[in-house]
Design an enzyme around this catalytic site. Structure first.
Site, short mmCIF file in Angstrom:
data_model
loop_
_atom_site.label_atom_id
_atom_site.label_comp_id
_atom_site.label_asym_id
_atom_site.label_seq_id
_atom_site.Cartn_x
_atom_site.Cartn_y
_atom_site.Cartn_z
N TYR A 86 0.87 -1.38 0.01
CA TYR A 86 -0.01 0.08 -0.06
C TYR A 86 0.88 1.08 -0.09
O TYR A 86 2.03 1.16 0.51
CB TYR A 86 -0.97 0.11 1.23
CG TYR A 86 -1.92 -1.09 1.15
CD1 TYR A 86 -3.37 -0.52 0.85
CD2 TYR A 86 -1.77 -2.34 1.55
CE1 TYR A 86 -4.45 -1.37 0.95
CE2 TYR A 86 -3.17 -3.10 1.60
CZ TYR A 86 -4.16 -2.61 1.02
OH TYR A 86 -5.19 -3.73 1.05
N TYR A 126 -0.57 -9.86 0.43
CA TYR A 126 0.35 -9.42 1.29
C TYR A 126 0.15 -10.12 2.93
O TYR A 126 -0.91 -10.38 3.35
CB TYR A 126 0.51 -7.81 1.58
CG TYR A 126 -1.03 -7.54 1.96
CD1 TYR A 126 -1.12 -7.22 3.16
CD2 TYR A 126 -1.64 -6.69 0.97
CE1 TYR A 126 -2.43 -6.73 3.79
CE2 TYR A 126 -3.03 -6.51 1.33
CZ TYR A 126 -3.32 -6.11 2.82
OH TYR A 126 -4.46 -5.65 3.04
N ARG A 140 -3.30 -11.64 3.46
CA ARG A 140 -4.67 -11.52 2.84
C ARG A 140 -4.71 -11.70 1.43
O ARG A 140 -3.86 -11.55 0.60
CB ARG A 140 -4.74 -9.70 2.94
CG ARG A 140 -4.86 -9.30 4.31
CD ARG A 140 -6.10 -9.43 5.00
NE ARG A 140 -7.39 -9.69 4.53
CZ ARG A 140 -8.39 -8.96 4.24
NH1 ARG A 140 -8.41 -7.61 4.18
NH2 ARG A 140 -9.49 -9.43 3.62
N HIS A 189 -7.48 -8.16 -2.85
CA HIS A 189 -8.65 -7.37 -2.73
C HIS A 189 -8.53 -5.92 -3.28
O HIS A 189 -7.70 -5.38 -2.87
CB HIS A 189 -9.34 -7.67 -1.29
CG HIS A 189 -8.37 -7.02 -0.06
ND1 HIS A 189 -7.17 -7.64 0.39
CD2 HIS A 189 -8.40 -5.93 0.52
CE1 HIS A 189 -6.46 -6.89 1.16
NE2 HIS A 189 -7.32 -5.82 1.26
N HIS A 204 -10.59 -2.22 -1.73
CA HIS A 204 -11.63 -1.80 -0.69
C HIS A 204 -12.59 -1.02 -1.47
O HIS A 204 -12.04 -0.15 -2.40
CB HIS A 204 -10.82 -1.00 0.17
CG HIS A 204 -9.97 -1.74 1.26
ND1 HIS A 204 -10.24 -2.12 2.51
CD2 HIS A 204 -8.47 -2.22 0.99
CE1 HIS A 204 -9.14 -3.06 3.03
NE2 HIS A 204 -8.14 -2.80 2.31
#
Lengths: 182, 239
Positions: free
Chosen positions: B110, B149, B158, B161, B163
């Protein structure tokens, strides 16, 4: 009813550059932010500020708070603020004191709380400690158990910079904030 | 004057489709989810309209994450087009819904200052976008497929995906969720995905759809979102 609601999922720890980019200094224009009132918005300018505390009483540094309220023209103002942009983990909105929206409604601010560790958002409400008469008539507050109503009341403080209302949100514990099934 | 009005009221949050606030497999919920019963509210609050976002709230490149943060080239990774509809429980389109998305880059990193995962940042990719739905409730994003990640909830990673944050036509129909990809082997062991009740969690998984236009440019995924909708309730109005 033909379709089931899409399940909620957590906002996670990394929402800031998408949802509150300007507040956190990311290079992306924000759709909304912590300043709700413009200079020409009628009403008393106020600051609404506070922290979010977890079940251990620790301030949460990755919560996102959204607020909506009516001004004196009954125009609705909306704002959004994260708690991770300053070291004190505070949210801070600049707005005007809300007006009442009906005979059985005290001035209030509707609030959405979300954070890492919350799979669904929660709704709460801010009332004001200098509106005791109106609060006593409020039909939503009337449905809150009397001993828990205090968790929804912001405290007025006159500071040199202006009028500040403090409103802390406690996710758990003896003084857990009232959340609504909205 | 008296007349009968059809006052729209919002259908309640259907908790049989929603995760519980405290779901111990996702460890952070244990100290952060409310534990007291929620207090029911009268209808007045449900009728609150959501904030109105003018088209000025959305810039021309905001929906295209492959272009909205470029510095000196194109972002790395698989280009994908994510599109779908926002509808209510009766299948009616939700128009002018504000959709905001954020995600990791192709390497699973991120652009957030707090993300410590030692995978490379991409100078040409921020991973944030937004758009408004059209009259049919449709939306389209162009982006890069996010990487998986590891996260601090045990040994797991995870699943890939994106958000999603949605503001429909009512304050109370607010939804923040995550879109997953079909066939991801991490889904069956992901506590966040599995926090959604079994009968509902499949709605979080997008569908692979070969693109009708530009099939050589990007892979296509479809993801529809169902928000709480209004039901008509007759009510006497005194004016």
């Amino acid at each position: 009813m033909k379709y089931g609601q899409t399940p909620s999922q957590t906002v996670g720890p990394y929402f800031a550059y998408g949802l509150t980019p300007e507040q956190y200094g990311y290079p992306f224009r924000a759709a909304c932010g912590p300043v709700l009132a413009e200079a020409r918005t009628p009403g008393e300018p106020i600051v609404l500020t506070g922290r979010v505390y977890d079940g251990d009483g620790k301030p949460v540094d990755d919560a996102m708070i959204e607020i909506l309220h009516a001004d004196t023209r009954r125009k609705y103002l909306f704002g959004r603020c994260g708690t991770g942009a300053d070291r004190e983990c505070t949210f801070r909105f600049e707005t005007v004191k809300p007006a009442s929206t009906g005979p059985r409604s005290a001035p209030h601010i509707d609030v959405i709380v979300m954070m890492r560790g919350m799979l669904s958002h929660a709704f709460t409400r801010v009332y004001f400690d200098d509106e005791q008469e109106a609060n006593a008539r409020d039909e939503v507050l009337a449905d809150v158990p009397a001993e828990r109503r205090g968790t929804l009341i912001a405290r007025r403080e006159e500071l040199p910079g202006g009028m500040v209302y403090r409103f802390d949100i406690r996710m758990q514990g003896r003084d857990e904030t009232v959340f609504f099934d909205l | 004057m008296k007349r009968d009005l059809q006052i729209p009221t919002l259908r309640p949050r259907d908790w049989s489709t929603q995760p519980a606030y405290v779901y111990p497999p996702y460890k952070s919920t244990v100290k952060r989810g409310p534990t007291q019963p929620l207090v029911p509210v009268k209808r007045a609050l449900e009728q609150l309209a959501a904030p109105v976002y003018g088209h000025g709230a959305v810039g021309p490149l905001d929906h295209d994450l492959t272009r909205n943060a470029v510095k000196n080239g194109e972002p790395l990774g698989e280009r994908i087009v994510v599109s779908g509809r926002v509808i209510d429980e009766d299948g009616r389109p939700v128009r002018d819904a504000l959709i905001e998305i954020w995600q990791a880059n192709a390497a699973g990193r991120y652009a957030h200052k707090v993300d410590q995962h030692p995978a490379p940042l991409d100078p040409n990719f921020l991973g944030a976008g937004r758009c408004l739905t059209d009259k049919q409730g449709r939306y389209t994003f162009v982006t890069i497929k996010p990487g998986a990640y590891p996260w601090g909830n045990g040994a797991g990673w995870r699943p890939n995906h994106i958000h999603f944050s949605l503001f429909g036509n009512y304050f109370a129909s607010r939804l923040v969720t995550q879109m997953y990809f079909p066939g991801d082997p991490l889904l069956p062991i992901d506590p966040i995905y599995n926090s959604a009740p079994a009968g509902a969690r499949g709605r979080l998984v997008s569908r692979y759809v070969p693109l009708a236009s530009d099939p050589d440019f990007a892979l296509g995924y479809e993801f529809d979102v169902v928000l709480r909708g209004a039901q008509q309730t007759p009510m006497e109005n005194r004016e």
